[in-house]
Scaffold this motif. Structure first.
Motif, PDB file in Angstrom:
ATOM      1  N   HIS A   9     -11.747  -3.178   1.281  1.00  0.00           N
ATOM      2  CA  HIS A   9     -10.483  -2.916   0.592  1.00  0.00           C
ATOM      3  C   HIS A   9      -9.493  -2.233   1.532  1.00  0.00           C
ATOM      4  O   HIS A   9      -9.861  -1.322   2.281  1.00  0.00           O
ATOM      5  CB  HIS A   9     -10.704  -2.023  -0.625  1.00  0.00           C
ATOM      6  CG  HIS A   9     -11.499  -2.654  -1.719  1.00  0.00           C
ATOM      7  ND1 HIS A   9     -10.953  -3.566  -2.596  1.00  0.00           N
ATOM      8  CD2 HIS A   9     -12.789  -2.503  -2.091  1.00  0.00           C
ATOM      9  CE1 HIS A   9     -11.869  -3.953  -3.459  1.00  0.00           C
ATOM     10  NE2 HIS A   9     -13.004  -3.330  -3.174  1.00  0.00           N
ATOM     11  N   ILE A  10      -8.228  -2.638   1.438  1.00  0.00           N
ATOM     12  CA  ILE A  10      -7.125  -2.009   2.172  1.00  0.00           C
ATOM     13  C   ILE A  10      -5.984  -1.773   1.183  1.00  0.00           C
ATOM     14  O   ILE A  10      -5.506  -2.727   0.552  1.00  0.00           O
ATOM     15  CB  ILE A  10      -6.605  -2.887   3.327  1.00  0.00           C
ATOM     16  CG1 ILE A  10      -7.740  -3.320   4.262  1.00  0.00           C
ATOM     17  CG2 ILE A  10      -5.493  -2.160   4.084  1.00  0.00           C
ATOM     18  CD1 ILE A  10      -8.334  -2.203   5.076  1.00  0.00           C
ATOM     19  N   ASN A  11      -5.556  -0.526   1.026  1.00  0.00           N
ATOM     20  CA  ASN A  11      -4.384  -0.214   0.210  1.00  0.00           C
ATOM     21  C   ASN A  11      -3.268   0.303   1.101  1.00  0.00           C
ATOM     22  O   ASN A  11      -3.511   1.108   2.013  1.00  0.00           O
ATOM     23  CB  ASN A  11      -4.707   0.844  -0.851  1.00  0.00           C
ATOM     24  CG  ASN A  11      -5.387   0.236  -2.069  1.00  0.00           C
ATOM     25  OD1 ASN A  11      -5.496  -0.981  -2.196  1.00  0.00           O
ATOM     26  ND2 ASN A  11      -5.843   1.083  -2.973  1.00  0.00           N
ATOM     27  N   VAL A  12      -2.056  -0.148   0.831  1.00  0.00           N
ATOM     28  CA  VAL A  12      -0.871   0.322   1.553  1.00  0.00           C
ATOM     29  C   VAL A  12       0.037   1.023   0.554  1.00  0.00           C
ATOM     30  O   VAL A  12       0.385   0.445  -0.491  1.00  0.00           O
ATOM     31  CB  VAL A  12      -0.123  -0.837   2.233  1.00  0.00           C
ATOM     32  CG1 VAL A  12       1.102  -0.309   2.982  1.00  0.00           C
ATOM     33  CG2 VAL A  12      -1.053  -1.599   3.189  1.00  0.00           C
ATOM     34  N   TYR A  13       0.415   2.266   0.855  1.00  0.00           N
ATOM     35  CA  TYR A  13       1.263   3.073  -0.025  1.00  0.00           C
ATOM     36  C   TYR A  13       2.603   3.354   0.635  1.00  0.00           C
ATOM     37  O   TYR A  13       2.712   3.432   1.869  1.00  0.00           O
ATOM     38  CB  TYR A  13       0.606   4.423  -0.320  1.00  0.00           C
ATOM     39  CG  TYR A  13      -0.567   4.371  -1.265  1.00  0.00           C
ATOM     40  CD1 TYR A  13      -0.396   4.544  -2.636  1.00  0.00           C
ATOM     41  CD2 TYR A  13      -1.863   4.172  -0.788  1.00  0.00           C
ATOM     42  CE1 TYR A  13      -1.474   4.513  -3.503  1.00  0.00           C
ATOM     43  CE2 TYR A  13      -2.951   4.143  -1.648  1.00  0.00           C
ATOM     44  CZ  TYR A  13      -2.751   4.313  -3.006  1.00  0.00           C
ATOM     45  OH  TYR A  13      -3.821   4.283  -3.857  1.00  0.00           O
ATOM     46  N   ASP A  14       3.618   3.541  -0.196  1.00  0.00           N
ATOM     47  CA  ASP A  14       4.854   4.188   0.221  1.00  0.00           C
ATOM     48  C   ASP A  14       4.656   5.677  -0.043  1.00  0.00           C
ATOM     49  O   ASP A  14       4.477   6.091  -1.196  1.00  0.00           O
ATOM     50  CB  ASP A  14       6.043   3.642  -0.574  1.00  0.00           C
ATOM     51  CG  ASP A  14       7.374   4.201  -0.097  1.00  0.00           C
ATOM     52  OD1 ASP A  14       7.410   5.364   0.375  1.00  0.00           O
ATOM     53  OD2 ASP A  14       8.388   3.489  -0.208  1.00  0.00           O
ATOM     54  N   ILE A  15       4.654   6.472   1.010  1.00  0.00           N
ATOM     55  CA  ILE A  15       4.362   7.899   0.888  1.00  0.00           C
ATOM     56  C   ILE A  15       5.304   8.588  -0.096  1.00  0.00           C
ATOM     57  O   ILE A  15       4.938   9.573  -0.740  1.00  0.00           O
ATOM     58  CB  ILE A  15       4.426   8.569   2.283  1.00  0.00           C
ATOM     59  CG1 ILE A  15       3.248   8.085   3.138  1.00  0.00           C
ATOM     60  CG2 ILE A  15       4.422  10.082   2.189  1.00  0.00           C
ATOM     61  CD1 ILE A  15       3.282   8.574   4.563  1.00  0.00           C
ATOM     62  N   ARG A  16       6.509   8.066  -0.264  1.00  0.00           N
ATOM     63  CA  ARG A  16       7.485   8.708  -1.155  1.00  0.00           C
ATOM     64  C   ARG A  16       7.147   8.501  -2.626  1.00  0.00           C
ATOM     65  O   ARG A  16       7.687   9.203  -3.492  1.00  0.00           O
ATOM     66  CB  ARG A  16       8.880   8.161  -0.851  1.00  0.00           C
ATOM     67  CG  ARG A  16       9.364   8.460   0.566  1.00  0.00           C
ATOM     68  CD  ARG A  16      10.543   7.606   0.948  1.00  0.00           C
ATOM     69  NE  ARG A  16      10.211   6.177   0.956  1.00  0.00           N
ATOM     70  CZ  ARG A  16      11.061   5.217   1.308  1.00  0.00           C
ATOM     71  NH1 ARG A  16      12.303   5.528   1.667  1.00  0.00           N
ATOM     72  NH2 ARG A  16      10.684   3.937   1.292  1.00  0.00           N
ATOM     73  N   ASN A  17       6.250   7.541  -2.907  1.00  0.00           N
ATOM     74  CA  ASN A  17       5.834   7.287  -4.291  1.00  0.00           C
ATOM     75  C   ASN A  17       4.381   6.795  -4.263  1.00  0.00           C
ATOM     76  O   ASN A  17       4.123   5.604  -4.109  1.00  0.00           O
ATOM     77  CB  ASN A  17       6.747   6.246  -4.950  1.00  0.00           C
ATOM     78  CG  ASN A  17       6.362   5.991  -6.395  1.00  0.00           C
ATOM     79  OD1 ASN A  17       5.524   6.685  -6.974  1.00  0.00           O
ATOM     80  ND2 ASN A  17       6.970   4.980  -6.996  1.00  0.00           N
ATOM     81  N   MET A  18       3.470   7.728  -4.434  1.00  0.00           N
ATOM     82  CA  MET A  18       2.053   7.436  -4.269  1.00  0.00           C
ATOM     83  C   MET A  18       1.365   6.985  -5.566  1.00  0.00           C
ATOM     84  O   MET A  18       0.155   6.792  -5.583  1.00  0.00           O
ATOM     85  CB  MET A  18       1.332   8.679  -3.728  1.00  0.00           C
ATOM     86  CG  MET A  18       1.652   9.031  -2.297  1.00  0.00           C
ATOM     87  SD  MET A  18       0.820   7.939  -1.120  1.00  0.00           S
ATOM     88  CE  MET A  18      -0.901   8.310  -1.440  1.00  0.00           C
ATOM     89  N   GLU A  19       2.113   6.834  -6.636  1.00  0.00           N
ATOM     90  CA  GLU A  19       1.485   6.521  -7.917  1.00  0.00           C
ATOM     91  C   GLU A  19       0.742   5.189  -7.911  1.00  0.00           C
ATOM     92  O   GLU A  19      -0.270   5.024  -8.589  1.00  0.00           O
ATOM     93  CB  GLU A  19       2.549   6.511  -9.024  1.00  0.00           C
ATOM     94  CG  GLU A  19       3.120   7.890  -9.331  1.00  0.00           C
ATOM     95  CD  GLU A  19       2.060   8.876  -9.770  1.00  0.00           C
ATOM     96  OE1 GLU A  19       1.112   8.463 -10.482  1.00  0.00           O
ATOM     97  OE2 GLU A  19       2.158  10.056  -9.404  1.00  0.00           O
ATOM     98  N   LYS A  20       1.241   4.243  -7.122  1.00  0.00           N
ATOM     99  CA  LYS A  20       0.623   2.925  -7.087  1.00  0.00           C
ATOM    100  C   LYS A  20       0.807   2.330  -5.699  1.00  0.00           C
ATOM    101  O   LYS A  20       1.882   2.445  -5.104  1.00  0.00           O
ATOM    102  CB  LYS A  20       1.294   2.016  -8.138  1.00  0.00           C
ATOM    103  CG  LYS A  20       0.690   0.636  -8.254  1.00  0.00           C
ATOM    104  CD  LYS A  20       1.413  -0.174  -9.320  1.00  0.00           C
ATOM    105  CE  LYS A  20       0.813  -1.583  -9.427  1.00  0.00           C
ATOM    106  NZ  LYS A  20       1.524  -2.396 -10.449  1.00  0.00           N
ATOM    107  N   PRO A  21      -0.240   1.682  -5.139  1.00  0.00           N
ATOM    108  CA  PRO A  21      -0.066   1.061  -3.826  1.00  0.00           C
ATOM    109  C   PRO A  21       0.939  -0.078  -3.878  1.00  0.00           C
ATOM    110  O   PRO A  21       1.002  -0.828  -4.858  1.00  0.00           O
ATOM    111  CB  PRO A  21      -1.478   0.551  -3.472  1.00  0.00           C
ATOM    112  CG  PRO A  21      -2.212   0.484  -4.768  1.00  0.00           C
ATOM    113  CD  PRO A  21      -1.626   1.540  -5.646  1.00  0.00           C
ATOM    114  N   VAL A  22       1.722  -0.205  -2.829  1.00  0.00           N
ATOM    115  CA  VAL A  22       2.683  -1.311  -2.764  1.00  0.00           C
ATOM    116  C   VAL A  22       1.980  -2.603  -2.367  1.00  0.00           C
ATOM    117  O   VAL A  22       2.490  -3.705  -2.627  1.00  0.00           O
ATOM    118  CB  VAL A  22       3.826  -0.998  -1.775  1.00  0.00           C
ATOM    119  CG1 VAL A  22       4.670   0.143  -2.293  1.00  0.00           C
ATOM    120  CG2 VAL A  22       3.290  -0.693  -0.377  1.00  0.00           C
ATOM    121  N   GLN A  23       0.809  -2.475  -1.732  1.00  0.00           N
ATOM    122  CA  GLN A  23       0.004  -3.641  -1.390  1.00  0.00           C
ATOM    123  C   GLN A  23      -1.471  -3.306  -1.581  1.00  0.00           C
ATOM    124  O   GLN A  23      -1.916  -2.238  -1.180  1.00  0.00           O
ATOM    125  CB  GLN A  23       0.234  -4.093   0.061  1.00  0.00           C
ATOM    126  CG  GLN A  23       1.624  -4.620   0.352  1.00  0.00           C
ATOM    127  CD  GLN A  23       1.788  -5.017   1.806  1.00  0.00           C
ATOM    128  OE1 GLN A  23       0.832  -5.119   2.567  1.00  0.00           O
ATOM    129  NE2 GLN A  23       3.029  -5.252   2.202  1.00  0.00           N
TER     130      GLN A  23
END
Length: 298
Positions: A152-166
């Motif tokens: 598994h690989i999750n990519v987050y926007d650090i400014r909004n960690m509620e849900k991964p962007v990818q």
């Protein structure tokens, strides 16, 4: 330069100071975190833990360092005083620690990523569940990449960690052993236990995704038999953006990931190479050499 006063057990992680190009952190399975002045070849400080140190990083000013490992605590150390404060804990070992955008991120084998604010009285701000154990994390710009078990690989926007962007799956077939983000912010590289490295991109358009690829490395043919070694760590050069890889074969190699060519291979070290890192100017490469238990007890 071979540093003196080395750890008594295997090296788990290395990290350079963002403020001093000669200052290096080394975390070890001997339950210590050591701070070296590499120019003077001196150990400036030693921070003792209850168990192996698997992840460590500096604050931007390098007045403090942060560490985590098998004892499940995230510690903040005052370098001058040698004192620490526990910022938070996980229910299982901490595998990765990084500092980005005034926030400390920890990834754990308890299948969570936590964020911490050292300025707050209760430093652990939030925890985000992951689908599997967290093995590695890295960040570039506003992007945080989390590599886990089960590929598994999750990519987050650090400014909004509620849900991964990818939410992605590694293109490598076996367990992820290493991760590094490109300094350009275009993507990241992954490595696995089967002697392969994959180059991935954030942009999910078909034109950009067509550029991603994987290549074999850290392999040898000995007496007519193929030997495949784990790739233990990756690091991008901060200026030239070339990629360093190291493996249990004792080899460090430098790659141009854009032309898909190996630029250099260093002479083999006496044991496995478990960690590599470039300093902030790219003038020094730290190479952590120690037995990695790939052949069991020796």
């Amino acid at each position: 330069i071979e540093l003196e006063t080395v750890p008594a057990d295997g090296i788990a992680c290395v990290a350079w100071s963002p403020a001093h190009e000669d200052h290096l952190l080394v975390g070890s399975w001997d339950s210590s975190l050591r701070l070296y002045d590499t120019q003077a070849n001196q150990q400036r400080a030693k921070f003792d833990h209850k168990a192996a140190v698997l992840g460590a990083c500096f604050s931007p000013t390098a007045d403090n360092v942060f560490s985590g490992g098998l004892d499940t605590w995230l510690r903040m150390w005052d370098i001058q005083r040698g004192e620490f404060r526990v910022l938070g804990t996980h229910s299982r070992p901490i595998a990765s620690v990084l500092y980005s955008l005034s926030t400390i991120f920890t990834g754990s084998w308890d299948s969570t990523v936590a964020i911490h604010d050292p300025r707050a009285s209760d430093a652990k701000v939030a925890t985000f569940p992951q689908p599997e154990r967290v093995y590695h994390m890295d960040a570039v710009g506003n992007s945080l990449v989390v590599a886990m078990g089960g590929r598994h690989i999750n990519v987050y926007d650090i400014r909004n960690m509620e849900k991964p962007v990818q939410e992605r799956e590694s293109s490598l077939r076996f367990m992820t052993r290493a991760l590094a983000c490109m300094p350009s912010g275009d993507g990241f590289a992954l490595a696995s236990i089967e002697g392969r490295v994959a180059v991935e991109y954030f942009d999910m358009s078909s034109a950009v995704q067509a550029k991603k690829y994987a290549f074999k490395c850290h392999r040898q043919t000995i007496d007519g038999m193929d030997h495949v070694w784990p790739v233990n760590a990756l690091a991008f050069h901060p200026v030239h953006h070339t990629l360093a890889s190291c493996g249990s074969d004792g080899i460090v190699a430098i790659w141009d990931h854009t032309t898909k060519k190996r630029l250099r291979q260093f002479p083999s070290y006496h044991s496995a190479v478990n960690a590599v890192a470039f300093n902030r100017t790219g003038t020094k490469l730290a190479v952590g050499v120690s037995y990695g238990w790939d052949k069991g007890q020796e």
